[in-house]
Design an enzyme around this catalytic site. Structure first.
Site: not given
Ligand code: HEM
Length: 323
Positions: A60, A92, A64-65, A190-191, A70
């Site tokens: 993540r 973030n 976000h970076d 998000h798997t 970029g």
């Molecule tokens: C498509 C739009 C996306 C939205 C709105 C989104 C939003 C979020 C949010 C709200 C969380 C929860 C963070 C937390 O509560 O700790 C999350 C977790 C996560 N996201 Fe996304 N995300 C998106 C796309 C992506 C993409 C493109 C990636 C990677 C290339 C990604 C990777 C992850 C990962 C791995 C987690 C788990 C983080 C953790 O366990 O700390 N996400 N995301």
């Protein structure tokens, strides 16, 4: 070619050479830091073996970076007296894993001082961490330089919010050079990982302002989420991919198909013909080789967004501060 004036030929050559000089490459540090790959792998492995949940955190962080100014390590910069940093902005929130990057940077600096950028270290550490939890491998071409600014305003403008609809998602990804396929494939991240309740409580408690839940969600899933999260709960978190949040697999697509997408953005992928088809065709049980292959392609692409190369930016000494 014979019709071209010599000045024109020089100009074309200059363009070609400068484009080439700014390309990322797999062997970028082969002379300046030959042990880089091993240092990053070993240091990251030390952390992930103790706390595997840092793998999703690093993925993540890399995402976000790349989406803000970029892939330039700007997400790693701290706020200063005069500047609110990206990392301190709402989208973030809950980013984790900074300590892993700091530890890798420290180890790399010991062997190869001032040679390797924080942006490259983050890209490598994210890949190595995911590989360690048995996720897909992707190539990480190197040569990114570190940015000198971190902009809170840019973070708000470029990180997708969980409430985005499919049009907003497709448009944002396209603005980064990523396709609709990249969107659905990368959402497959998000798997794994966790999600704090605050990101989705409106969705389950007060979706339209009348104390209702989003009707596109599976009601049993809503009930389970309500049991886990109170309305104003800021601390609790749940599994991003219920039942399988530690495994990098295709269960995310299965859950989205069953209307168990946690965020509105996850569910929104069922509102576009292409992304819906991708979800449906990747919802089978068993190892999904195509998802892994697609993920590798999309991650390499994401890692190239807006990179600084050549003499732009700098190689930071410490990842949380500009030199
Ligand atoms: C498509 C739009 C996306 C939205 C709105 C989104 C939003 C979020 C949010 C709200 C969380 C929860 C963070 C937390 O509560 O700790 C999350 C977790 C996560 N996201 Fe996304 N995300 C998106 C796309 C992506 C993409 C493109 C990636 C990677 C290339 C990604 C990777 C992850 C990962 C791995 C987690 C788990 C983080 C953790 O366990 O700390 N996400 N995301």
């Amino acid at each position: 070619m014979s019709d071209l004036k010599p000045s024109m030929v020089f100009f074309l050559l200059f363009i070609l050479l400068s484009v080439d000089a700014h390309k990322l490459s797999l062997d970028f540090y082969s002379k300046t830091c030959p042990s880089l790959a091993k240092i990053v792998r070993d240091t990251t492995a030390r952390y992930i073996s103790i706390a595997p949940s840092l793998a999703p955190a690093l993925l993540r962080l890399h995402f976000h970076d790349c989406f803000v100014l970029g892939c330039d390590g700007s997400i790693l910069l701290n706020s200063t007296r005069n500047n609110l940093a990206e990392k301190d902005m709402i989208p973030n929130q809950h980013l984790r894993g900074f300590q892993v990057i700091d530890a890798v940077k420290l180890a790399v600096e010991k062997k190869c001082p001032r040679k390797v950028s924080c942006a490259d270290i983050l890209a490598l550490a994210a890949r190595d961490a995911i590989l360690q939890i048995k996720g897909p491998f992707w190539n990480v071409p190197l040569g990114r330089r570190d940015g000198r600014k971190s902009s809170a305003k840019q973070a708000s403008a470029n990180i997708p919010l969980p409430s985005f609809n499919i049009t907003q998602l497709v448009t944002l990804f396209a603005s980064k050079g990523l396709s609709t396929k990249d969107l659905v494939v990368l959402s497959g991240s998000h798997t794994i990982g966790i999600c704090h309740c605050s990101w989705f409580t409106t969705r389950i408690y007060n979706f339209t302002g009348r104390g209702d839940a989003d009707t596109t969600m599976n009601p049993n899933y809503v009930a389970a989420l309500k049991r886990a999260c109170q309305l104003n709960d800021k601390k609790t978190y749940v599994e991003m991919d219920p039942g399988s949040f530690r495994d990098f697999d295709n269960s995310y697509f299965r859950n989205v198909k069953k209307r168990k997408g946690l965020l509105q953005t996850d569910s929104a992928l069922m509102n576009n013909a292409y992304t819906k088809r991708y979800i449906q065709s990747h919802s089978f049980y068993g190892f999904d080789n195509t998802f892994f292959d697609d993920f590798a392609v999309s991650m390499e692409k994401m890692g190239r967004i807006g990179v600084l190369t050549g003499t732009s930016g700098e190689v930071r000494k410490v990842c949380s501060f500009v030199n």
